[in-house]
Write an enzyme that holds these catalytic residues in place. Structure first.
Site, PDB file in Angstrom:
ATOM      1  N   HIS A 114     -80.518 -53.948  56.223  1.00 37.75           N
ATOM      2  CA  HIS A 114     -79.693 -53.388  57.300  1.00 37.75           C
ATOM      3  C   HIS A 114     -79.848 -51.871  57.275  1.00 37.75           C
ATOM      4  O   HIS A 114     -79.128 -51.165  56.573  1.00 37.75           O
ATOM      5  CB  HIS A 114     -78.228 -53.818  57.103  1.00 37.75           C
ATOM      6  CG  HIS A 114     -77.324 -53.411  58.225  1.00 37.75           C
ATOM      7  ND1 HIS A 114     -76.112 -54.030  58.463  1.00 37.75           N
ATOM      8  CD2 HIS A 114     -77.431 -52.452  59.184  1.00 37.75           C
ATOM      9  CE1 HIS A 114     -75.530 -53.471  59.505  1.00 37.75           C
ATOM     10  NE2 HIS A 114     -76.303 -52.494  59.957  1.00 37.75           N
ATOM     11  N   HIS A 136     -80.982 -48.683  60.093  1.00 36.32           N
ATOM     12  CA  HIS A 136     -81.431 -48.198  61.401  1.00 36.32           C
ATOM     13  C   HIS A 136     -82.329 -47.004  61.130  1.00 36.32           C
ATOM     14  O   HIS A 136     -81.855 -46.015  60.550  1.00 36.32           O
ATOM     15  CB  HIS A 136     -80.236 -47.787  62.254  1.00 36.32           C
ATOM     16  CG  HIS A 136     -79.242 -48.898  62.438  1.00 36.32           C
ATOM     17  ND1 HIS A 136     -79.243 -49.715  63.543  1.00 36.32           N
ATOM     18  CD2 HIS A 136     -78.240 -49.350  61.636  1.00 36.32           C
ATOM     19  CE1 HIS A 136     -78.278 -50.616  63.420  1.00 36.32           C
ATOM     20  NE2 HIS A 136     -77.657 -50.426  62.264  1.00 36.32           N
ATOM     21  N   HIS A 180     -75.201 -57.384  64.999  1.00 34.37           N
ATOM     22  CA  HIS A 180     -74.022 -56.780  64.405  1.00 34.37           C
ATOM     23  C   HIS A 180     -72.801 -57.510  64.978  1.00 34.37           C
ATOM     24  O   HIS A 180     -72.700 -57.686  66.199  1.00 34.37           O
ATOM     25  CB  HIS A 180     -73.911 -55.305  64.797  1.00 34.37           C
ATOM     26  CG  HIS A 180     -74.854 -54.386  64.080  1.00 34.37           C
ATOM     27  ND1 HIS A 180     -76.202 -54.577  64.033  1.00 34.37           N
ATOM     28  CD2 HIS A 180     -74.613 -53.249  63.366  1.00 34.37           C
ATOM     29  CE1 HIS A 180     -76.754 -53.602  63.331  1.00 34.37           C
ATOM     30  NE2 HIS A 180     -75.819 -52.780  62.913  1.00 34.37           N
ATOM     31  N   GLU A 190     -67.842 -55.850  62.708  1.00 35.15           N
ATOM     32  CA  GLU A 190     -67.767 -54.548  62.025  1.00 35.15           C
ATOM     33  C   GLU A 190     -66.425 -53.924  62.435  1.00 35.15           C
ATOM     34  O   GLU A 190     -65.545 -53.743  61.615  1.00 35.15           O
ATOM     35  CB  GLU A 190     -68.952 -53.670  62.445  1.00 35.15           C
ATOM     36  CG  GLU A 190     -68.959 -52.271  61.828  1.00 35.15           C
ATOM     37  CD  GLU A 190     -70.094 -51.387  62.361  1.00 35.15           C
ATOM     38  OE1 GLU A 190     -70.680 -51.706  63.405  1.00 35.15           O
ATOM     39  OE2 GLU A 190     -70.359 -50.341  61.716  1.00 35.15           O
ATOM     40  N   ASP A 237     -77.399 -48.926  56.143  1.00 37.09           N
ATOM     41  CA  ASP A 237     -77.064 -48.733  57.562  1.00 37.09           C
ATOM     42  C   ASP A 237     -77.690 -47.453  58.131  1.00 37.09           C
ATOM     43  O   ASP A 237     -78.729 -47.517  58.776  1.00 37.09           O
ATOM     44  CB  ASP A 237     -75.531 -48.748  57.764  1.00 37.09           C
ATOM     45  CG  ASP A 237     -75.115 -49.287  59.118  1.00 37.09           C
ATOM     46  OD1 ASP A 237     -75.988 -49.717  59.888  1.00 37.09           O
ATOM     47  OD2 ASP A 237     -73.906 -49.289  59.405  1.00 37.09           O
ATOM     48  N   ASP A 238     -77.039 -46.321  57.910  1.00 40.67           N
ATOM     49  CA  ASP A 238     -77.502 -45.034  58.444  1.00 40.67           C
ATOM     50  C   ASP A 238     -77.376 -43.979  57.342  1.00 40.67           C
ATOM     51  O   ASP A 238     -76.481 -43.119  57.374  1.00 40.67           O
ATOM     52  CB  ASP A 238     -76.636 -44.642  59.653  1.00 40.67           C
ATOM     53  CG  ASP A 238     -76.659 -45.721  60.727  1.00 40.67           C
ATOM     54  OD1 ASP A 238     -77.652 -45.787  61.470  1.00 40.67           O
ATOM     55  OD2 ASP A 238     -75.690 -46.508  60.800  1.00 40.67           O
TER      56      ASP A 238
HETATM   57  N1  HPA Z   1     -73.038 -50.316  64.084  1.00 45.95           N
HETATM   58  C1  HPA Z   1     -73.446 -50.437  65.338  1.00 45.95           C
HETATM   59  N2  HPA Z   1     -74.479 -49.787  65.812  1.00 45.95           N
HETATM   60  C2  HPA Z   1     -75.154 -48.975  65.003  1.00 45.95           C
HETATM   61  C3  HPA Z   1     -74.783 -48.815  63.696  1.00 45.95           C
HETATM   62  C4  HPA Z   1     -73.672 -49.548  63.207  1.00 45.95           C
HETATM   63  O1  HPA Z   1     -73.251 -49.473  62.041  1.00 45.95           O
HETATM   64  N3  HPA Z   1     -75.656 -47.936  63.161  1.00 45.95           N
HETATM   65  C5  HPA Z   1     -76.533 -47.601  64.120  1.00 45.95           C
HETATM   66  N4  HPA Z   1     -76.233 -48.224  65.251  1.00 45.95           N
HETATM   67 ZN    ZN Z   2     -75.941 -51.210  61.508  1.00 45.08          ZN
END
Ligand code: HPA
Ligand code: ZN
Length: 341
Positions: A19, A21, A199, A202, A280-281
């Site tokens: 996971h 991006h 996703h 969340e 994630d990021d």
């Molecule tokens: N959630 C939704 N969209 C996203 C995320 C996330 O954590 N990171 C990058 N795009």
């Molecule tokens: Zn994500």
């Protein structure tokens, strides 16, 4: 386990990232460098002032700045450099397999060709396999704040490159954009041979996780934190062996949880869910794989077996062949056997 042992243990684990991006791995230093060579001026005077803006109260506040940062990516070389920087970073953290998302619409909406984006990313991924021995899968994510019609356009644009793309995902603003909005395009994507993830849960309710399973037919849920609100859903995720790709730093930074001690991963492992940990990021949440593992293990007091289970789960949930999965899982098990804790 003391802190230094825990850190060393985690650093040495062969890891799979499922996971991530790629646009979320855009470190400010590289962002400024690419902005300069593309003659784009950022709204921030320095790396430090940009980093100060990385304070988010929710997913949308993060997304606003994340899409802004991605605007400096123009040329194939920019996408290559972005991906290569990620790969060299995670190579230093012993990531041996990465399944990464890219958001084509973030770029095609600005007039950048789909081919420019994917060529840069893919060439870096191939180089990563050759030079760093990191295997990979590429996942194209549809932006859920846009229409299903826009997603269909993206699907069409992807077809010349479909051999390079393992699957499709669904990201961006979750609330008000339920999986049901994308039922048709996910079905069409599956017909083209793409695997499916989304996703869900969340920020959105457990109902969105159910929709992702029932309507989109996904094989993994990205995040999925909210499944714990719904016992029947938990049972189903266990029975159907659906992985949840959790991202603790992201959850903390986006206020999905208020403190790391509240992260649900330990509870999920206890219940027998196929829970995994990812970044994630990482450029925005300031933690790659090792930091996510470490802070989570520390806050939740995870033992050696729980940490090993997380590492195994990630290979189990990956899209590697059965043979490759077995090889990696054996390596994880052997590694933990060398630790007498
Ligand atoms: N959630 C939704 N969209 C996203 C995320 C996330 O954590 N990171 C990058 N795009
Ligand atoms: Zn994500």
């Amino acid at each position: 386990m003391d802190a230094s042992n825990l850190k060393t243990l985690i650093e040495g684990i062969p890891k799979a990232e499922l996971h991530l991006h790629i646009e979320g791995s855009f470190e400010p230093e590289l962002m400024f460098k690419i902005a300069k060579r593309n003659s784009i001026s950022l709204d921030y005077a320095s790396v430090e002032s940009l980093k100060k803006a990385y304070k988010f109260n929710n997913l949308q506040e993060f997304l606003d700045i994340y899409y802004l940062g991605a605007q400096v990516l123009i040329h194939e070389q920019d996408f290559f450099d972005l991906t290569w920087a990620y790969l060299t970073k995670v190579h230093s953290q012993n990531v041996v397999h990465a399944e990464i998302f890219f958001d084509p619409q973030t770029h095609t909406e600005r007039g950048i060709e789909f081919g420019t984006v994917i060529n840069g990313i893919y060439k870096a991924l191939e180089k990563g396999t050759e030079e760093l021995n990191i295997s990979f899968k590429l996942i194209m994510s549809y932006l859920r704040h846009l229409s299903e019609e826009e997603a269909f356009k993206t699907l069409e644009q992807s077809l010349p490159y479909k051999d390079w793309i393992a699957g499709v995902g669904l990201d961006s603003s979750e609330m008000g954009n339920p999986p049901s909005k994308f039922e048709k395009v996910f079905k069409a994507s599956a017909n083209h041979g793409y695997k499916l993830v989304a996703h869900a849960g969340e920020e959105g309710p457990s109902e969105y996780i159910r929709e992702a399973l029932d309507l989109l037919k996904v094989v993994r849920i990205d995040h999925g934190n909210r499944c714990l609100d719904d016992d029947e859903l938990v049972e189903r995720l266990i029975n159907e062996n659906i992985a949840l790709t959790l991202c603790p730093f992201s959850n903390l930074e986006l206020k999905v949880i208020q403190k790391m001690e509240d992260h649900p991963v330990a509870k999920m492992l206890d219940r027998g869910l196929l829970a995994t940990i990812h970044s994630d990021d990482p450029a925005y949440f300031e933690g790659y794989m090792n930091e996510n593992y470490y802070e989570t293990a520390k806050a939740l007091n995870l033992d050696k077996n729980q940490i090993m289970q997380l590492a195994i789960n990630a290979f189990e949930a990956s899209w590697l062949s059965t043979e490759a999965k077995e090889k990696h899982i054996a390596a994880v098990t052997e590694y933990f056997d060398t630790w007498d804790l």
